[in-house]
Scaffold this motif. Structure first.
Motif, PDB file in Angstrom:
ATOM      1  N   GLN A 146      48.714  42.387  42.948  1.00 50.39           N
ATOM      2  CA  GLN A 146      49.238  41.099  42.551  1.00 50.39           C
ATOM      3  C   GLN A 146      48.401  39.949  43.120  1.00 50.39           C
ATOM      4  O   GLN A 146      48.210  38.935  42.467  1.00 50.39           O
ATOM      5  N   VAL A 147      47.894  40.103  44.305  1.00 49.23           N
ATOM      6  CA  VAL A 147      47.061  39.079  44.939  1.00 49.23           C
ATOM      7  C   VAL A 147      45.783  38.895  44.140  1.00 49.23           C
ATOM      8  O   VAL A 147      45.336  37.768  43.905  1.00 49.23           O
ATOM      9  N   LEU A 148      45.169  39.986  43.666  1.00 48.10           N
ATOM     10  CA  LEU A 148      43.951  39.900  42.862  1.00 48.10           C
ATOM     11  C   LEU A 148      44.218  39.223  41.528  1.00 48.10           C
ATOM     12  O   LEU A 148      43.420  38.411  41.070  1.00 48.10           O
ATOM     13  N   ASP A 149      45.336  39.542  40.899  1.00 51.56           N
ATOM     14  CA  ASP A 149      45.680  38.894  39.630  1.00 51.56           C
ATOM     15  C   ASP A 149      45.867  37.396  39.823  1.00 51.56           C
ATOM     16  O   ASP A 149      45.423  36.588  39.018  1.00 51.56           O
ATOM     17  N   ARG A 150      46.545  37.063  40.894  1.00 49.61           N
ATOM     18  CA  ARG A 150      46.780  35.640  41.190  1.00 49.61           C
ATOM     19  C   ARG A 150      45.465  34.929  41.478  1.00 49.61           C
ATOM     20  O   ARG A 150      45.233  33.817  41.005  1.00 49.61           O
ATOM     21  N   ALA A 151      44.570  35.554  42.218  1.00 48.71           N
ATOM     22  CA  ALA A 151      43.263  34.973  42.542  1.00 48.71           C
ATOM     23  C   ALA A 151      42.420  34.826  41.280  1.00 48.71           C
ATOM     24  O   ALA A 151      41.746  33.816  41.084  1.00 48.71           O
ATOM     25  N   TRP A 175      43.558  34.533  38.210  1.00 49.73           N
ATOM     26  CA  TRP A 175      44.172  33.469  37.409  1.00 49.73           C
ATOM     27  C   TRP A 175      43.777  32.104  37.960  1.00 49.73           C
ATOM     28  O   TRP A 175      43.402  31.202  37.219  1.00 49.73           O
ATOM     29  N   LEU A 176      43.834  31.952  39.289  1.00 54.32           N
ATOM     30  CA  LEU A 176      43.477  30.695  39.934  1.00 54.32           C
ATOM     31  C   LEU A 176      41.995  30.367  39.718  1.00 54.32           C
ATOM     32  O   LEU A 176      41.637  29.218  39.430  1.00 54.32           O
ATOM     33  N   PHE A 177      41.153  31.371  39.824  1.00 56.13           N
ATOM     34  CA  PHE A 177      39.717  31.171  39.586  1.00 56.13           C
ATOM     35  C   PHE A 177      39.473  30.732  38.136  1.00 56.13           C
ATOM     36  O   PHE A 177      38.689  29.812  37.871  1.00 56.13           O
ATOM     37  N   ALA A 178      40.155  31.356  37.188  1.00 49.81           N
ATOM     38  CA  ALA A 178      39.994  31.006  35.770  1.00 49.81           C
ATOM     39  C   ALA A 178      40.453  29.574  35.530  1.00 49.81           C
ATOM     40  O   ALA A 178      39.809  28.813  34.793  1.00 49.81           O
ATOM     41  N   ARG A 179      41.565  29.167  36.138  1.00 51.89           N
ATOM     42  CA  ARG A 179      42.060  27.803  35.984  1.00 51.89           C
ATOM     43  C   ARG A 179      41.082  26.789  36.563  1.00 51.89           C
ATOM     44  O   ARG A 179      40.812  25.756  35.959  1.00 51.89           O
ATOM     45  N   CYS A 180      40.549  27.075  37.734  1.00 51.35           N
ATOM     46  CA  CYS A 180      39.580  26.168  38.367  1.00 51.35           C
ATOM     47  C   CYS A 180      38.312  26.066  37.535  1.00 51.35           C
ATOM     48  O   CYS A 180      37.754  24.970  37.359  1.00 51.35           O
TER      49      CYS A 180
END
Length: 149
Positions: free
Chosen positions: A2-7, A9-14
């Motif tokens: 879950q941490v990797l998915d969140r990271a 997702w955050l990287f894609a948004r940035c």
């Protein structure tokens, strides 16, 4: 996991935000270049319309004088965004100011060229004056009399 998915997702948004900001900066840069190019062309047109004396006057002071084609009145057109036409009386004293410009975002030099052409043309001057906004001016002498009261 879950941490990797969140990271991710955050990287894609940035990354998307950064790319959008870069596109916006590039668009603004292109628009600024287009405005600068339009201003240069407008200045060249205006200078081409002015006679040698008007050109010298404009380059030295940021204004030039025009004689009305119909009325014979003397006008001073200044490089200013609004109320840039002075109607001159005896001895060059400003009788009143005019504001007349088209709608939209035209280069200022194009506005001045249009004002020049309208004022010096005998058939267009009267129509131009009827549509221009007139602004009164107070002379220093008149202001002194007003303050004494």
């Amino acid at each position: 996991m879950q941490v990797l998915d969140r990271a991710s997702w955050l990287f894609a948004r940035c990354t998307a935000w950064w790319q959008a900001a870069r596109r916006t900066r590039e668009k603004l840069r292109q628009e600024a270049l287009q405005r600068a190019h339009a201003e240069q062309r407008a200045l060249a047109l205006l200078l081409g319309l002015l006679n040698p004396e008007q050109r010298r006057e404009f380059q030295a002071h940021g204004y030039f004088h025009v004689i009305g084609g119909s009325t014979g009145d003397r006008y001073r057109i200044r490089l200013d965004s609004a109320v840039n036409i002075d109607v001159l009386g005896e001895h060059g004293i400003v009788r009143y100011h005019l504001c007349a410009r088209p709608t939209g975002s035209l280069p200022m030099y194009d506005v001045m060229a249009g004002q020049l052409l309208h004022l010096q043309d005998s058939s267009a001057e009267v129509r131009f004056l009827s549509q221009a906004n007139r602004h009164v001016t107070l002379s220093f002498a008149a202001m002194g009399r007003w303050q004494e009261r």
